[in-house]
Write a protein that holds these residues in place. Structure first.
Motif, mmCIF file in Angstrom:
data_model
loop_
_atom_site.group_PDB
_atom_site.id
_atom_site.type_symbol
_atom_site.label_atom_id
_atom_site.label_comp_id
_atom_site.label_asym_id
_atom_site.label_seq_id
_atom_site.Cartn_x
_atom_site.Cartn_y
_atom_site.Cartn_z
ATOM 1 N N GLY A 107 69.589 36.512 61.423
ATOM 2 C CA GLY A 107 69.085 37.441 60.561
ATOM 3 C C GLY A 107 68.956 38.431 61.813
ATOM 4 N N GLN A 108 67.686 39.359 60.867
ATOM 5 C CA GLN A 108 67.329 40.779 61.094
ATOM 6 C C GLN A 108 65.403 40.157 61.776
ATOM 7 O OE1 GLN A 108 68.588 43.711 62.674
ATOM 8 N NE2 GLN A 108 70.955 42.482 62.340
ATOM 9 N N PRO A 109 64.782 40.910 63.291
ATOM 10 C CA PRO A 109 63.630 40.828 62.716
ATOM 11 C C PRO A 109 62.619 41.344 61.659
ATOM 12 C CG PRO A 109 63.705 41.845 64.155
ATOM 13 C CD PRO A 109 65.406 41.331 63.622
ATOM 14 N N ARG A 110 61.732 40.869 60.953
ATOM 15 C CA ARG A 110 60.562 41.608 59.506
ATOM 16 C C ARG A 110 59.376 41.727 60.627
ATOM 17 N NH1 ARG A 110 60.459 43.677 55.286
ATOM 18 N NH2 ARG A 110 58.995 43.467 53.661
ATOM 19 N N TYR A 111 58.812 42.557 60.632
ATOM 20 C CA TYR A 111 57.436 42.749 61.699
ATOM 21 C C TYR A 111 56.337 42.987 60.842
ATOM 22 C CZ TYR A 111 60.112 43.473 65.394
ATOM 23 O OH TYR A 111 61.184 43.887 66.930
ATOM 24 N N VAL A 112 55.051 41.979 60.711
ATOM 25 C CA VAL A 112 54.289 42.533 59.579
ATOM 26 C C VAL A 112 53.037 43.447 60.784
ATOM 27 C CG1 VAL A 112 51.695 41.192 58.629
ATOM 28 C CG2 VAL A 112 54.411 39.855 57.567
ATOM 29 N N GLU A 232 54.459 23.627 53.478
ATOM 30 C CA GLU A 232 55.633 23.596 54.325
ATOM 31 C C GLU A 232 55.757 25.425 54.246
ATOM 32 O OE1 GLU A 232 57.224 21.211 56.335
ATOM 33 O OE2 GLU A 232 58.232 22.842 56.426
ATOM 34 N N VAL A 233 54.952 26.233 54.899
ATOM 35 C CA VAL A 233 55.200 27.349 55.219
ATOM 36 C C VAL A 233 56.105 28.476 56.132
ATOM 37 C CG1 VAL A 233 53.068 29.244 55.877
ATOM 38 C CG2 VAL A 233 52.136 27.327 55.087
ATOM 39 N N GLU A 234 56.533 29.125 55.548
ATOM 40 C CA GLU A 234 57.541 29.818 56.284
ATOM 41 C C GLU A 234 57.769 30.944 57.065
ATOM 42 O OE1 GLU A 234 61.704 27.276 53.435
ATOM 43 O OE2 GLU A 234 61.196 29.374 53.795
ATOM 44 N N SER A 235 57.015 31.448 56.958
ATOM 45 C CA SER A 235 56.364 32.873 57.091
ATOM 46 C C SER A 235 54.913 33.299 57.494
ATOM 47 C CB SER A 235 56.882 34.228 56.886
ATOM 48 O OG SER A 235 56.344 34.684 55.720
ATOM 49 N N HIS A 236 54.446 34.024 58.168
ATOM 50 C CA HIS A 236 52.985 34.633 58.604
ATOM 51 C C HIS A 236 52.887 35.360 57.454
ATOM 52 C CE1 HIS A 236 49.560 35.988 60.491
ATOM 53 N NE2 HIS A 236 50.086 37.585 60.425
ATOM 54 N N VAL A 288 56.314 39.217 64.427
ATOM 55 C CA VAL A 288 57.505 38.926 63.249
ATOM 56 C C VAL A 288 57.284 37.784 62.863
ATOM 57 C CG1 VAL A 288 59.883 37.342 63.827
ATOM 58 C CG2 VAL A 288 58.565 38.517 66.239
ATOM 59 N N ASN A 289 57.326 38.224 61.563
ATOM 60 C CA ASN A 289 56.887 36.922 60.046
ATOM 61 C C ASN A 289 57.835 35.839 60.058
ATOM 62 O OD1 ASN A 289 55.730 37.328 57.533
ATOM 63 N ND2 ASN A 289 57.862 37.669 56.792
ATOM 64 N N SER A 290 58.726 35.653 60.644
ATOM 65 C CA SER A 290 59.749 34.494 60.110
ATOM 66 C C SER A 290 59.157 33.340 61.299
ATOM 67 C CB SER A 290 60.972 34.715 60.233
ATOM 68 O OG SER A 290 61.727 33.342 60.504
ATOM 69 N N TYR A 291 58.497 32.107 60.958
ATOM 70 C CA TYR A 291 57.848 31.382 61.843
ATOM 71 C C TYR A 291 59.062 30.812 62.069
ATOM 72 C CZ TYR A 291 53.641 30.628 59.555
ATOM 73 O OH TYR A 291 52.032 31.197 59.427
ATOM 74 N N ALA A 292 60.687 30.721 61.850
ATOM 75 C CA ALA A 292 61.938 30.574 62.559
ATOM 76 C C ALA A 292 62.104 31.068 63.747
ATOM 77 C CB ALA A 292 63.362 30.326 61.737
ATOM 78 N N HIS A 293 61.674 32.583 63.278
ATOM 79 C CA HIS A 293 62.398 32.974 64.279
ATOM 80 C C HIS A 293 60.677 33.639 65.122
ATOM 81 C CE1 HIS A 293 64.657 36.942 61.805
ATOM 82 N NE2 HIS A 293 65.309 35.771 62.714
ATOM 83 N N GLN A 294 59.853 32.954 64.892
ATOM 84 C CA GLN A 294 58.630 32.617 66.312
ATOM 85 C C GLN A 294 58.809 31.737 66.749
ATOM 86 O OE1 GLN A 294 54.928 32.836 64.366
ATOM 87 N NE2 GLN A 294 55.258 34.577 63.502
ATOM 88 N N GLN A 295 59.482 30.775 66.588
ATOM 89 C CA GLN A 295 59.526 29.285 66.782
ATOM 90 C C GLN A 295 60.894 29.566 67.936
ATOM 91 O OE1 GLN A 295 58.086 26.444 65.428
ATOM 92 N NE2 GLN A 295 59.450 24.858 67.011
ATOM 93 N N GLU A 296 61.819 30.354 67.882
ATOM 94 C CA GLU A 296 63.197 30.691 68.900
ATOM 95 C C GLU A 296 62.543 31.100 70.192
ATOM 96 O OE1 GLU A 296 66.298 32.632 66.465
ATOM 97 O OE2 GLU A 296 67.238 31.456 67.677
ATOM 98 N N LEU A 297 61.544 32.432 69.899
ATOM 99 C CA LEU A 297 60.902 33.480 70.470
ATOM 100 C C LEU A 297 60.515 32.519 71.835
ATOM 101 C CD1 LEU A 297 60.646 36.582 68.074
ATOM 102 C CD2 LEU A 297 62.273 36.340 70.292
ATOM 103 N N GLY A 298 59.408 32.267 71.142
ATOM 104 C CA GLY A 298 57.884 30.548 71.938
ATOM 105 C C GLY A 298 56.925 31.512 73.094
ATOM 106 N N PHE A 299 56.789 30.500 74.088
ATOM 107 C CA PHE A 299 55.123 31.587 74.114
ATOM 108 C C PHE A 299 55.772 31.789 76.122
ATOM 109 C CE2 PHE A 299 52.654 30.944 70.955
ATOM 110 C CZ PHE A 299 53.019 30.041 70.268
ATOM 111 N N THR A 300 55.137 32.743 76.433
ATOM 112 C CA THR A 300 54.862 32.952 78.017
ATOM 113 C C THR A 300 53.805 31.428 78.491
ATOM 114 O OG1 THR A 300 53.267 34.891 78.039
ATOM 115 C CG2 THR A 300 55.756 35.718 77.970
ATOM 116 N N ALA A 301 53.177 32.002 79.291
ATOM 117 C CA ALA A 301 52.235 30.926 80.018
ATOM 118 C C ALA A 301 50.614 31.525 78.992
ATOM 119 C CB ALA A 301 51.915 31.358 81.115
ATOM 120 N N LYS A 302 51.296 32.811 78.912
ATOM 121 C CA LYS A 302 49.571 33.179 78.008
ATOM 122 C C LYS A 302 49.845 33.562 77.068
ATOM 123 C CE LYS A 302 48.909 36.949 81.309
ATOM 124 N NZ LYS A 302 48.986 37.944 80.366
#
Ligand SMILES: NC(=O)c1cc2c(=O)c3cc(F)ccc3oc2nc1N
Length: 328
Positions: A107-112, A232-236, A288-302
């Motif tokens: 998919g394509q990212p959607r930004y809030v 169940e919430v799927e997006s921001h 990034v709006n999609s929680y699935a996309h957020q999950q894939e992208l994850g976090f740096t240390a901070k």
């Protein structure tokens, strides 16, 4: 009045006062006069004094807590409260977009895009719809328990419109008018002035006397869900809509875009317009709006890889120094 009648009257008064709190402090659209509101509160205070067994922690009379605390307890955040990475110009936003597109597989990212409120980051936990604890970000893992102070913020519900258990994140702040009024009073008393609303909001919430916090006309915008049970919430954007339905105060200026160039246009537009807002912002937040996309992208240390804070260019603070203009 017998106990049963008092119980029914108290339940009715709590419900109606909560509703009017919501209209006045969250929707900024009062439905009754201040006098009518004060009459309702006074009746509830009298009934709770007459029938102490009927007083509950979620009663609107319980917003201004008791005695000052000796110290703040520590609170461990179940979900760490991280801080945002920064983007300082359009090109860095394009870099953010490129990194996001490389990091998602479908998919394509959607930004809030949201205003970045310049206040104090807080986390508030509700169990079965009742406010149970509020804390500061602290170091992201351990914060301070400032529940008593946060309860004094009228736009933060003590009881949600649904009995859900969740943890929300938001920014507590002081509206500019309240800041200017406070500094006028301090100037008249010859006291040192506060530098900015952010310092006052942080200082008011991190001192130990809830009565002082209650006098500071603080406000809050809730901007995210830390954790939630049973829904169940799927997006921001879906999360923000749910938070609004639960009775939280959500900032109305957020917009969603599919193209980073539109994000750039929106955030640059607010660079000039921000002076019109009744509160301070120190940038914009792009998520990034999609929680699935957020999950894939994850976090740096901070920081999350799925969000960035666009910082406004430093305002040209021009001061006149002995007749010459200097920009600082
Ligand atoms: N000041 C703010 O108005 C604001 C702040 C944050 C954050 O600090 C923040 C930190 C994270 F790790 C993740 C999302 C966030 O979203 C946020 N959204 C906002 N609107």
């Amino acid at each position: 009045m017998d106990l049963e009648t008092a119980k029914n009257r108290i339940e009715y008064l709590k419900e109606i006062i909560d509703q009017h709190n919501y209209f006045y402090y969250v929707k900024d659209d009062p439905q009754i006069t201040d006098q009518e509101y004060d009459q309702l509160i006074r009746e509830l205070i009298q009934l709770e004094e007459q029938f102490p067994a009927l007083q509950t922690p979620d009663s609107p009379t319980q917003r201004v807590g008791g005695e000052p605390l000796p110290y703040f307890e520590k609170v461990e955040h179940r979900i760490p409260m991280l801080s945002l990475g920064n983007s300082f110009n359009a090109e860095e936003l394009r870099d953010f977009d490129r990194r996001v597109r490389q990091g998602i597989t479908a998919g394509q990212p959607r930004y809030v895009c949201e205003l970045k409120i310049d206040g104090l980051a807080i986390s508030v936990r509700y169990e079965n719809g009742l406010f149970v604890q509020g804390s500061t970000r602290g170091d992201g893992t351990i914060g301070e328990d400032i529940t008593q102070n946060l309860k004094t913020i009228r736009s933060l519900p003590l009881k949600l419109k649904q009995p859900l258990s969740l943890e929300v994140r938001g920014e507590a702040f002081m509206p500019r008018k309240a800041f200017e009024r406070l500094n006028r009073i301090r100037a008249e008393k010859g006291e040192q002035l506060f530098a900015n609303p952010r310092n006052v909001a942080a200082g008011s919430l991190r001192q130990l006397d809830p009565k002082l916090a209650a006098e500071r006309s603080l406000d809050v915008f809730i901007y995210g869900i830390g954790s939630i049970e049973g829904v169940e919430v799927e997006s921001h954007s879906q999360g923000l809509a749910l938070l609004g339905d639960l009775g939280f105060k959500i900032n109305p200026e957020m917009r969603a875009f599919d193209d980073i160039e539109d994000v750039i246009g929106f955030v640059e537009g607010w660079t000039e317009k921000r002076g019109q807002l009744p509160y301070d912002i120190d940038g914009m937040v792009v998520k990034v709006n999609s929680y699935a996309h957020q999950q894939e992208l994850g976090f740096t240390a901070k920081s999350p890889r799925w969000a960035t804070a666009y910082k406004f260019p430093a305002e040209e603070a021009v001061t006149r120094l002995e007749g010459i203009e200097v920009s600082v």
